[in-house]
Write an enzyme that holds these catalytic residues in place. Structure first.
Site, short mmCIF file in Angstrom:
data_model
loop_
_atom_site.label_atom_id
_atom_site.label_comp_id
_atom_site.label_asym_id
_atom_site.label_seq_id
_atom_site.Cartn_x
_atom_site.Cartn_y
_atom_site.Cartn_z
N GLU A 109 0.83 -1.29 -0.13
CA GLU A 109 0.14 -0.05 0.26
C GLU A 109 0.93 1.19 0.11
OE1 GLU A 109 -2.15 -0.19 3.55
OE2 GLU A 109 -3.00 -2.39 3.06
N LYS A 111 1.99 4.73 1.68
CA LYS A 111 2.02 5.21 3.07
C LYS A 111 1.76 6.58 2.84
CE LYS A 111 5.04 5.37 7.28
NZ LYS A 111 4.53 6.36 7.50
N ASP A 113 1.03 10.16 3.90
CA ASP A 113 1.82 11.36 4.88
C ASP A 113 0.82 12.44 5.35
OD1 ASP A 113 3.65 12.21 6.32
OD2 ASP A 113 4.79 13.14 4.51
N TYR A 220 -7.18 2.01 5.61
CA TYR A 220 -6.11 1.01 5.36
C TYR A 220 -6.11 0.00 6.41
CZ TYR A 220 -3.26 4.56 8.11
OH TYR A 220 -2.84 5.21 8.83
N LYS A 307 10.38 3.73 3.46
CA LYS A 307 10.35 5.18 3.38
C LYS A 307 11.00 5.55 2.03
CE LYS A 307 8.58 7.22 7.01
NZ LYS A 307 8.95 8.33 7.95
N CYS A 401 21.21 44.09 12.23
CA CYS A 401 20.01 44.15 11.24
C CYS A 401 20.72 44.69 9.99
CB CYS A 401 18.92 44.88 11.79
SG CYS A 401 17.59 45.08 10.55
N CYS A 404 18.59 48.13 9.07
CA CYS A 404 18.80 49.24 9.92
C CYS A 404 19.97 49.34 10.66
CB CYS A 404 17.22 49.39 10.70
SG CYS A 404 17.30 48.31 12.12
N CYS A 419 15.38 41.86 15.01
CA CYS A 419 15.81 42.97 14.76
C CYS A 419 14.84 43.49 16.01
CB CYS A 419 15.66 43.68 13.64
SG CYS A 419 16.02 45.46 13.78
N CYS A 425 12.85 50.40 11.97
CA CYS A 425 13.35 49.42 10.74
C CYS A 425 12.56 49.28 9.73
CB CYS A 425 13.57 48.31 11.54
SG CYS A 425 14.59 46.78 10.25
S1 IVH Z 1 -1.08 0.59 8.83
C1 IVH Z 1 -0.37 -1.47 12.93
N1 IVH Z 1 -1.20 1.57 6.18
O1 IVH Z 1 2.14 5.37 9.00
C2 IVH Z 1 -0.41 -0.96 11.45
N2 IVH Z 1 -0.23 2.64 8.23
O2 IVH Z 1 4.23 4.40 11.16
C3 IVH Z 1 -0.96 0.40 11.61
N3 IVH Z 1 0.36 5.38 7.56
O3 IVH Z 1 0.33 5.72 12.32
C4 IVH Z 1 -0.67 1.15 10.43
N4 IVH Z 1 -0.30 4.83 5.30
O4 IVH Z 1 -0.58 7.01 10.47
C5 IVH Z 1 -0.57 1.66 7.58
N5 IVH Z 1 -1.28 2.49 4.14
C6 IVH Z 1 -0.90 2.57 5.42
C7 IVH Z 1 -0.60 3.73 6.13
C8 IVH Z 1 -0.10 3.75 7.29
C9 IVH Z 1 0.03 5.69 6.44
C10 IVH Z 1 0.62 6.01 8.86
C11 IVH Z 1 -0.30 5.72 9.86
C12 IVH Z 1 0.76 5.00 11.00
C13 IVH Z 1 1.95 5.19 10.64
C14 IVH Z 1 2.84 4.05 10.91
#
Ligand code: IVH
Length: 672
Positions: A109, A111, A113, A220, A307, A401, A404, A419, A425
């Site tokens: 999936e 992630k 942000d 998710y 990441k 500064c 001024c 400043c 200024c």
């Molecule tokens: S699963 C026990 N799936 O990442 C598993 N988390 O570091 C629960 N996040 O707190 C999380 N996308 O805020 C999961 N597809 C995804 C996600 C996801 C973003 C965030 C979420 C979580 C953090 C984990």
């Protein structure tokens, strides 16, 4: 010494936590933070004799804000283990294979942000939305979450009677850009990234404002007793059919090759998505296998995150310039050889403050790494020291500064230099005037920043009070200003004399006094004279006014130039006290009433209710007696109080009814 090393790492990480969670202005990347945290963890593990229950390694972080009811999570909200390389993903894969010793599938999936949320549905109806908080308990933000259009309030199809679903609340890039544009116009601090903007929005006390910010939510993770499928992917599909937004970028993979393919594809393709993503998440698909693998203290063994690398470029640092803002804050900016980064040409990068410059050990001519990450303004993350052939001048923060020449100051506990020459200024004077005339302040049409500059250059404006003594003939004489503009300015400033007191307080541009604080001050002190003579103690007694703000207000009115200017504004006819109407609504709705507060509340904190009672002329008392007018009742009211109330025949009033009673003056209410 190991002990010193551990302690200094702890201090450093604490500062970064503070920057991130409190100031919403992180100065290092998540990766850098994780590296440091891992370093500390390793040291602590090797040296248990230096254990500290308050070490940054002992907490998962908290985003609890005042004013929301706290709710315990039925299932704790854990985080995920982070990985940064394919090698680490392979390690995870191998661990799972060994742990299960049978075939398995992984769901890949994106992630997202943003900020995580847990929703509870009962009989297909959203009953609760809680933030992650410290993982054990979070803030009940149901009212705010209900404003998010993509989140179903009522489900369709065949859903379990009761379940929880977790996901991410996000602010789409387009909304984020627009919000920051507006904030820039208002000279309010910009949000560093959509994640901070989303979590900040979710914590607003005004759900109308939340609604206007157009958040989105992707889900998710389904939890509960009677889930529809024994597969995670099956549960997501079911949740989709009930009405939840589930990412289309979700794929069941059988091999590590497929996983790598998914990662590589989305590393590029994610840039076309409407929301921010910072990696991918891998989850074992079978719920039975998830159960078999279980959890560590902090995270599941059946899932991991990978990441994405922030995009980097290397370029040369040519010079550092320093900008002076309206409040006198000095921002150092790096001027770079133009370089391509994530599709745009980068010529400048933020250097944040003196500490960051020092930590980077910057020298003019250095080859530096610039990164965009989730931030809008690129930043310098490191110097390529190997590329130094000739070493240039070390970059040291200026002492005076640039505009001024005043000696810069640094307030205790603050990273920025200022400043202090507020009234002499040029960028501060002009900035203050621009703030004064801006839409949310005095809203004076016809006075844009160019006109202000022109009038300032021509000696017609020295401070904000001068706006009201501008004379048409003087204006018309200026070559670059037409007759029509001159009359516009005059009409605009005349009209601004009707702007209510609370906005006048905001318009003065007192450091740390934003719109909401200005309103609080206006309601608490009611007249400019009372505000002018308020002592530090009187100021901090006001709800939400802390020491920093109180000190700034006292300092402002200590300056005779400010006092004189305010007097001139008063003479010009500006609103310098709360309108009769607001005073009425303010002072009397509860006058003469004795009110007991009992239970827990969802709309405001107990302290806020206390303030509201006092501001409306009522008295907050501790125990129920025959003299009690009514009890402001939340959930789980104490049984003793309830019994007593019944026997004395004292009325119970719930919070919604209470808010109706006092309507005009809840502390966080906004005009818009
Ligand atoms: S699963 C026990 N799936 O990442 C598993 N988390 O570091 C629960 N996040 O707190 C999380 N996308 O805020 C999961 N597809 C995804 C996600 C996801 C973003 C965030 C979420 C979580 C953090 C984990």
């Amino acid at each position: 010494m190991i002990k010193d090393q551990i302690e200094s790492l702890r201090r450093e990480l604490e500062q970064h936590n503070y920057n991130y969670y409190v100031l919403s202005t992180p100065v290092i990347t998540d990766l850098e933070f994780d590296v440091k945290l891992k370093e500390l963890q390793a040291l602590e593990e090797a040296h248990p004799e230096f254990f500290d229950p308050n070490s940054p390694t002992q907490r998962v972080g908290s985003d609890i804000a005042a004013g929301f009811k706290q709710v315990a999570h039925v299932y704790p909200m854990l985080s995920l283990g982070n990985t940064y390389s394919e090698g680490e993903v392979q390690d995870f894969y191998d661990r799972v294979r060994k742990g299960l010793n049978e075939e398995f599938e992984l769901v890949c999936e994106l992630k997202y942000d943003g900020t995580s949320i847990s929703l509870t549905y009962e009989d297909g109806v959203l009953v609760r939305a809680v933030t992650r908080g410290d993982g054990e308990k979070g803030d009940d933000v149901t009212t705010n979450v209900k404003t998010i259009k993509s989140i179903p309030l009522r489900l369709h199809g065949n859903y379990p009677a009761s379940f929880e679903i977790r996901g991410e609340i996000l602010m789409p890039w387009s909304v984020f850009d627009e919000l920051n544009r507006e904030r820039e116009e208002q000279e309010e601090q910009l949000f560093a990234n959509p994640r901070n903007a989303a979590s900040g929005t979710l914590k607003l006390q005004n759900s109308k404002m939340v609604a206007s910010r157009k958040l989105d939510g992707y889900f998710y993770y389904l939890l509960g007793e009677n889930l529809p499928s024994e597969l995670h992917s099956g549960n997501l599909e079911a949740a989709h059919s009930w009405g939840f937004k589930i990412s289309e970028a979700t794929k069941v993979c059988k091999t590590l090759e497929e996983v790598t393919e998914f990662i590589n594809y989305w590393d590029i393709e994610r840039k076309n998505l409407p929301v921010a993503t910072d990696g991918i998440v891998l989850k074992v698909n079978s719920i039975a296998q998830q159960r078999a693998l279980g959890f560590t203290a902090k995270s599941p063994r059946w899932a991991i995150s990978y990441k994405f690398q922030a995009e980097k470029a290397v370029t040369r640092l040519n010079s550092v310039s320093y900008q002076v803002g309206r409040t006198g804050a000095i921002t150092p900016v790096a001027n770079l050889d133009p370089v391509q980064l994530s599709g745009t040409t980068v010529k400048r990068a933020s250097l944040h403050n003196a500490d960051i410059i020092e930590a980077l050990d910057l020298h003019i001519g250095d080859m530096v790494f610039v990164e965009k990450g989730g931030e809008i303004i690129p930043k310098i993350t490191a110097v390529d020291k190997d590329a130094r052939i000739l070493i240039g001048d070390k970059v040291t923060f200026i002492k005076k500064c640039p505009e001024c020449g005043a000696d810069l100051v640094r307030f205790e506990g603050e990273a920025a230099h200022y400043c202090p020459n507020e009234n002499a200024c040029p960028p501060q004077i002009k900035g203050k005037m621009e703030h004064f005339v801006s839409r949310k302040a005095m809203n004076i049409d016809g006075l844009g920043s160019e006109t202000i500059n022109l009038l300032y250059q021509n000696d017609l404006l020295h401070n904000i009070a001068d706006i009201y003594s501008l004379k048409i003939p003087d204006l018309i004489r200026l070559e670059r200003l037409g007759t029509k503009s001159a009359y516009n300015i005059q009409a605009g400033s005349e009209k601004s004399k009707e702007v209510p007191f609370e906005r006048v307080v905001f318009a003065l541009g007192i450091r740390f006094v934003g719109e909401t604080i200005a309103k609080k001050l206006a309601y608490a002190f009611k007249t400019i004279e009372a505000l002018e003579s308020a002592t530090f103690e009187e100021l901090i007694a006001v709800d939400e006014i802390g020491e920093r703000i109180a000190q700034s207000v006292v300092l402002y009115f200590k300056d005779p130039l400010n006092v004189e200017m305010v007097t001139r504004l008063k003479e010009a006819g500006l609103q310098m006290s709360l309108s009769e109407e607001k005073l009425q609504a303010h002072g009397t709705s509860l006058s003469g009433l004795s009110i007991v507060i009992s239970g827990t509340f969802s709309q405001h904190s107990r302290d806020e209710y206390k303030t509201m009672i006092e501001r409306n002329g009522g008295k907050n008392v501790g125990s129920v007696s025959s003299k009690t007018s009514f009890i402001l009742t939340g959930e789980n009211m104490g049984p003793e109080k309830l019994k007593k109330a019944e026997s004395l025949g004292v009325k119970l009033v719930d919070e919604i009814t209470f808010l109706e009673m006092i309507k005009t003056v809840s502390p966080s209410e906004d005009d818009e």
